[in-house]
Design an enzyme around this catalytic site. Structure first.
Site, PDB file in Angstrom:
ATOM      1  CE  LYS A 250      -4.394   1.328   2.074  1.00 22.69           C
ATOM      2  NZ  LYS A 250      -5.457   0.895   3.007  1.00 22.69           N
ATOM      3  CD  GLU A 335     -18.560  -2.505   9.013  1.00 21.41           C
ATOM      4  OE1 GLU A 335     -18.693  -3.548   8.347  1.00 21.41           O
ATOM      5  OE2 GLU A 335     -17.702  -1.632   8.757  1.00 21.41           O
ATOM      6  NE  ARG A 363     -21.626  -3.923   4.819  1.00 28.77           N
ATOM      7  CZ  ARG A 363     -20.702  -4.344   3.943  1.00 28.77           C
ATOM      8  NH1 ARG A 363     -19.697  -5.092   4.361  1.00 28.77           N
ATOM      9  NH2 ARG A 363     -20.760  -4.033   2.676  1.00 28.77           N
TER      10      ARG A 363
HETATM   11  C1  LIG Z   1     -18.423  -2.017   5.178  1.00 21.54           C
HETATM   12  C2  LIG Z   1     -17.253  -1.081   5.197  1.00 21.54           C
HETATM   13  N1  LIG Z   1     -16.656  -0.831   6.374  1.00 21.54           N
HETATM   14  C3  LIG Z   1     -15.617   0.032   6.422  1.00 21.54           C
HETATM   15  C4  LIG Z   1     -15.170   0.652   5.284  1.00 21.54           C
HETATM   16  C5  LIG Z   1     -14.049   1.675   5.363  1.00 21.54           C
HETATM   17  N2  LIG Z   1     -12.902   1.244   4.572  1.00 21.54           N
HETATM   18  C6  LIG Z   1     -12.639   1.722   3.379  1.00 21.54           C
HETATM   19  S1  LIG Z   1     -11.278   1.062   2.688  1.00 21.54           S
HETATM   20  C7  LIG Z   1     -10.992   0.142   4.097  1.00 21.54           C
HETATM   21  C8  LIG Z   1      -9.797  -0.745   4.175  1.00 21.54           C
HETATM   22  C9  LIG Z   1      -9.867  -1.722   3.048  1.00 21.54           C
HETATM   23  O1  LIG Z   1      -8.755  -2.587   3.141  1.00 21.54           O
HETATM   24  P1  LIG Z   1      -8.449  -3.494   1.875  1.00 21.54           P
HETATM   25  O2  LIG Z   1      -9.688  -4.139   1.415  1.00 21.54           O
HETATM   26  O3  LIG Z   1      -7.325  -4.361   2.274  1.00 21.54           O
HETATM   27  O4  LIG Z   1      -8.017  -2.475   0.739  1.00 21.54           O
HETATM   28  P2  LIG Z   1      -6.669  -1.614   0.661  1.00 21.54           P
HETATM   29  O5  LIG Z   1      -7.038  -0.242   1.191  1.00 21.54           O
HETATM   30  O6  LIG Z   1      -5.639  -2.299   1.490  1.00 21.54           O
HETATM   31  O7  LIG Z   1      -6.322  -1.585  -0.793  1.00 21.54           O
HETATM   32  C10 LIG Z   1     -11.984   0.337   5.032  1.00 21.54           C
HETATM   33  C11 LIG Z   1     -12.048  -0.303   6.365  1.00 21.54           C
HETATM   34  C12 LIG Z   1     -15.846   0.373   4.071  1.00 21.54           C
HETATM   35  N3  LIG Z   1     -15.504   0.997   2.918  1.00 21.54           N
HETATM   36  N4  LIG Z   1     -16.860  -0.502   4.060  1.00 21.54           N
END
Ligand SMILES: Cc1ncc(C[n+]2csc(CCOP(=O)(O)OP(=O)(O)O)c2C)c(N)n1
Ligand SMILES: CC(=O)[C@@H](O)[C@H](O)COP(=O)(O)O
Ligand SMILES: [Mg+2]
Length: 597
Positions: A250, A335, A363
Site C-alpha cells: 500500500k 460490522e 449492514r
Molecule cells: C463495510 C465497510 N466498512 C468500512 C469501510 C471503510 N474502509 C474503506 S477502505 C478500508 C480498508 C480496506 O482494506 P483493503 O480491502 O485491504 O483495501 P486496501 O485499502 O488495502 O487496498 C476500510 C475499512 C468500508 N468501505 N466498508
C-alpha cells in the site's frame, strides 16, 4: 532513440494498454503513479490503495478486455489507476468535486465501471450475480473478475461470496486478492494470519481457498506486471473459479506513503506532493473531541470497552488503544459481527462503545435490532461521519441513521450540536442501561453554542424578545447553526422564533412536544433523510400541530463539498426561514397547511 514515455493521457481505452510493447509498461506505471500523486495532492482523496495497484491494474487491462470482460473492484477506493487507464486521466483535476470525477467507480462516467457502492466486501457477490446472468445469456466468452483487498476479505459477505463462487465450477469467476497486509491498520484475524502464511509459502499452512474448491494461483508479486499477466492468463485459461493471490504494498512508489505507518496514506487532504504533509495544519475535528473524551471515560470506567470494524484510528480510538490496549477490540471490516459481539460483551457486564462511520451501520441493522435492542443491552453506538460527508459521495453520506435508529424499540438517540454537547452526551450515554446512539458530522470541531436555558434536558438556544410564539425551530444536532441563522432572518422580518435543541433527539423530551403545542408553526431540521427521520416522527407524535420537516431527500446525493450538498438539499438557515415564512403565510391566509417535506 528512447520512445517517448506513454502518458495516461495517451491511453484513451484499455486496448491502448494491451497494445503497448512490454518494455514501455514500467514507464506507463511511473506516469500513472505520478498522476495519482500530483492530482490527489491537489484535491485530496484516496492515495495509498491506488498507488498499491498501479501494476496490477495495468496487468488487468492487458489481459482482460474491459468492458467485454467485467472488472468489479471491491470498495472502489483503489480505482484511480483504473480510471486513468480508461480514458479519464485528464479529468483528475475535478476529482471528488461537485460535477467532477467521482472517487469511486461510477457508471455515469464509464462503461468500464460497474459497482458504485464504496462499502467493502460485496464484490464477490456482484461477480457471482453477473456471472450468473452471463451464463443465462450464454455469453461464455466474457470473463468476470473481482478485485478485493485483504481487508475486504475480513468481511463476512466476502466469505459468503467465496462459498457461492466455489459452488459453481462451471461459472469461472476470477478473484484477484490484492493482499497488502493492510486495512487501515495491519489486517487482523485468522484470515490475515492465514494470508501471511501463504505469502511466506509456509509449509503446513494449508490453503483455505483450495479447501473451499477454488483454484489458487500465487503468491504473485503484485508489482511485477509480467508475472501478473502470466497469472491472469492462467486464471482465464482455467475456466473454473480461481483466486490469484497478488502481494502488493500500500502506498508503493511514493516514499511519504510508504513511510506512513498509520495507514500508508490511505486517504489524505490537500498535501505538499514532495513531502506528503498537509498543505495546511489540520483543524481539530469532532472525531478528535470524541477520541479524547472516550479515553478519559475509559480511564475511570473499567466496564467501558470500545469496538471498531477495521477503523481504529479513523474513528478516534487511537488514544484509548494506547492507554488501555485491552479495552479496544478490532473485528476487521465486519460490522455485523462487531455489533453482535457487542451484545455478547454487554451481556457480560461491560458497556461497549461501538465506533463506526454512520454509513456502515446499515449492514448491521439486524444485529442492532435483534441482538442489541431486543435484549435491551447497554451498548452505545458512536456514529462518526453522520449526515453529509461530501466528497465521498452517495454511499458514504451518513443520512439514513436517524431513520433506522428511530425505528428501533428502546433506542435513545443523542445528536450533539457542538463538541461540548458531544462530551456531555457521551457521558450520559454510557450511563444508560440500554441501547444508545450518538452521531456527529465530518467537519472541523465547531464553536460551542451555549444555551439560554435547559428544560428537562432540552436546550433553548434562542427566543425572540417581545414577539409571539410564531415559529419553533427544532435543531437536530449539527443543524443548530443553520437554525440560529434562520432565526435571525425571521426575527428581521418580525417573526417570533424559538430555537430548541432536544439533545436526545429520540424519543423526544416532553418539553419538546409541549413547545410544539404552544407555537403556531414548528419546523424541524436534521441532516438525515426527512422521511421517517426525527422530524417526521415528531410530526406524527404532535399530529394535531403544524410540524414541517426540513431534512434530506430520500435520494442518493452526489459528491460535492458538504456545504454544497447541504445547500442543494435546502438545509441552510435561509431555506429553513423560508419554510417557516411560507407556513406562516399559509396560516394567515387560512390556506390548508403544507405537508412536511
Ligand atoms: C463495510 C465497510 N466498512 C468500512 C469501510 C471503510 N474502509 C474503506 S477502505 C478500508 C480498508 C480496506 O482494506 P483493503 O480491502 O485491504 O483495501 P486496501 O485499502 O488495502 O487496498 C476500510 C475499512 C468500508 N468501505 N466498508
Ligand atoms: C473507502 C472508505 O470507506 C474510506 O476510505 C472512507 O472513504 C474514509 O472516509 P474519511 O476520509 O471520511 O475518513
Ligand atoms: Mg489491504
Amino acid at each position: 532513440m528512447t520512445a517517448t514515455p506513454v502518458t495516461p493521457a495517451g491511453i484513451t481505452r484499455p486496448t491502448d494498454v494491451a497494445a503497448l510493447d512490454a518494455d514501455r509498461l514500467p514507464g506507463l506505471a511511473a506516469q500513472v503513479r505520478s498522476l495519482l500523486i500530483d492530482r490527489v495532492a491537489a484535491t485530496g482523496g484516496h492515495l495509498g490503495a491506488g498507488l498499491g495497484v498501479v501494476e496490477l491494474t495495468i496487468a488487468l487491462h492487458r489481459v482482460f478486455r474491459s468492458p467485454q470482460d467485467v472488472l468489479v473492484f471491491d470498495t472502489g477506493h483503489q480505482t484511480y489507476p483504473h480510471k486513468a487507464l480508461t480514458g479519464r486521466a485528464l479529468e483528475f483535476t475535478t476529482l471528488r468535486q461537485a460535477g467532477g470525477l467521482s472517487g469511486y467507480p461510477n457508471r455515469g462516467e464509464s462503461p468500464h465501471d460497474w459497482v458504485e457502492n464504496s462499502h467493502a466486501s460485496v464484490s464477490l457477490a456482484w461477480a457471482d450475480g453477473i456471472a450468473k446472468v452471463l451464463a443465462l445469456r450464454a455469453e461464455t466468452d466474457r470473463r468476470v473478475i473481482a478485485v478485493l483487498g485483504d481487508g475486504a476479505l475480513t468481511g463476512g459477505v466476502a466469505w459468503e461470496g467465496l462459498n457461492n463462487l466455489a459452488s459453481a465450477p462451471d461459472r469461472p469467476v476470477i478473484v484477484v486478492l490484492n493482499d497488502n497486509g493492510r486495512s487501515y491498520d495491519p489486517t487482523v484475524g485468522g484470515v490475515a494470519a492465514h494470508l501471511r502464511r501463504l505469502r511466506r509459502r509456509e509449509a503446513g499452512a494449508g490453503n483455505l481457498f483450495t479447501a473451499l474448491g477454488l483454484d489458487y494461483l500465487g503468491p504473485v508479486d503484485g508489482h511485477d506486471i509480467d508475472a501478473l499477466c502470466t497469472a491472469f492468463r492462467r486464471a482465464a485459461g482455467a475456466r473454473r473459479p480461481v483466486i490469484v493471490h497478488a502481494i502488493t504494498r500500500k502506498g508503493h512508489g511514493y516514499p511519504p506513503a510508504e513511510a506512513d505507518e498509520s495507514d500508508h496514506m490511505h486517504a489524505c487532504g490537500i498535501i505538499d506532493p514532495l513531502t506528503g504533509r498537509p498543505a495546511k495544519p489540520p483543524k481539530p475535528t469532532w472525531t478528535d473531541v470524541f477520541e479524547e473524551e472516550i479515553a478519559a471515560i475509559a480511564q475511570v470506567r473499567a466496564d467501558v470497552v470500545a469496538l471498531t470494524a477495521g477503523m481504529r484510528l479513523p474513528t478516534g480510538l487511537g488514544t484509548l488503544s494506547r492507554s488501555r490496549p485491552g479495552a479496544v477490540f478490532d473485528s476487521g471490516i465486519a460490522e455485523q459481527h462487531l455489533l453482535a459481539s457487542a451484545a455478547g460483551l454487554a451481556t457480560g457486564g461491560t458497556h461497549p462503545v461501538v465506533a463506526l462511520y454512520s454509513t456502515f451501520l446499515h449492514r448491521a441493522f439486524d444485529q442492532l435490532l435483534l441482538d442489541i435492542a431486543l435484549h435491551r443491552l447497554p451498548v452505545t453506538l458512536v456514529l462518526d461521519r453522520a449526515g453529509i460527508t461530501g466528497p465521498d459521495g452517495p454511499s458514504h453520506h451518513g443520512m439514513w441513521d436517524l431513520t433506522l435508529l428511530a425505528a428501533v424499540p428502546g433506542m435513545r438517540v443523542a445528536c450533539p450540536r457542538d463538541p461540548e454537547r458531544l462530551c456531555e452526551l457521551l457521558h450520559e450515554a454510557v450511563d444508560v442501561a440500554g441501547p444508545t446512539a450518538l452521531r456527529f458530522p465530518k467537519e472541523p470541531a465547531t464553536e460551542d453554542i451555549p444555551a439560554l436555558t435547559r428544560m428537562s434536558g432540552m436546550d433553548v438556544l434562542h427566543r425572540t424578545d417581545r414577539r409571539p410564539l410564531d415559529v419553533l425551530l427544532v435543531a437536530i444536532g449539527a443543524t443548530a447553526p443553520a437554525c440560529l441563522r434562520a432565526a435571525t432572518l425571521l426575527a428581521e422580518q418580525g417573526v417570533g422564533v424559538t430555537v430548541v435543541d432536544p439533545r436526545w433527539a429520540w424519543p423526544p423530551p416532553d418539553p419538546l412536544l409541549r413547545s410544539i403545542a404552544r407555537h403556531r408553526v414548528t419546523v424541524t431540521a436534521e441532516d438525515g433523510v426527512a422521511a421517517g427521520g426525527i422530524g417526521s416522527r415528531l410530526a406524527q407524535a404532535a399530529a394535531h400541530h403544524r410540524v414541517h420537516v426540513v431534512g434530506l431527500p430520500t435520494s442518493f446525493l452526489a459528491h460535492g463539498t458538504r456545504e454544497q450538498v447541504l445547500t442543494r438539499a435546502g438545509l441552510t438557515g435561509t431555506a429553513i426561514a423560508a419554510t417557516a415564512r411560507a407556513e406562516l403565510s399559509r396560516l394567515t391566509a387560512g390556506a390548508p397547511s403544507g405537508s412536511g417535506r
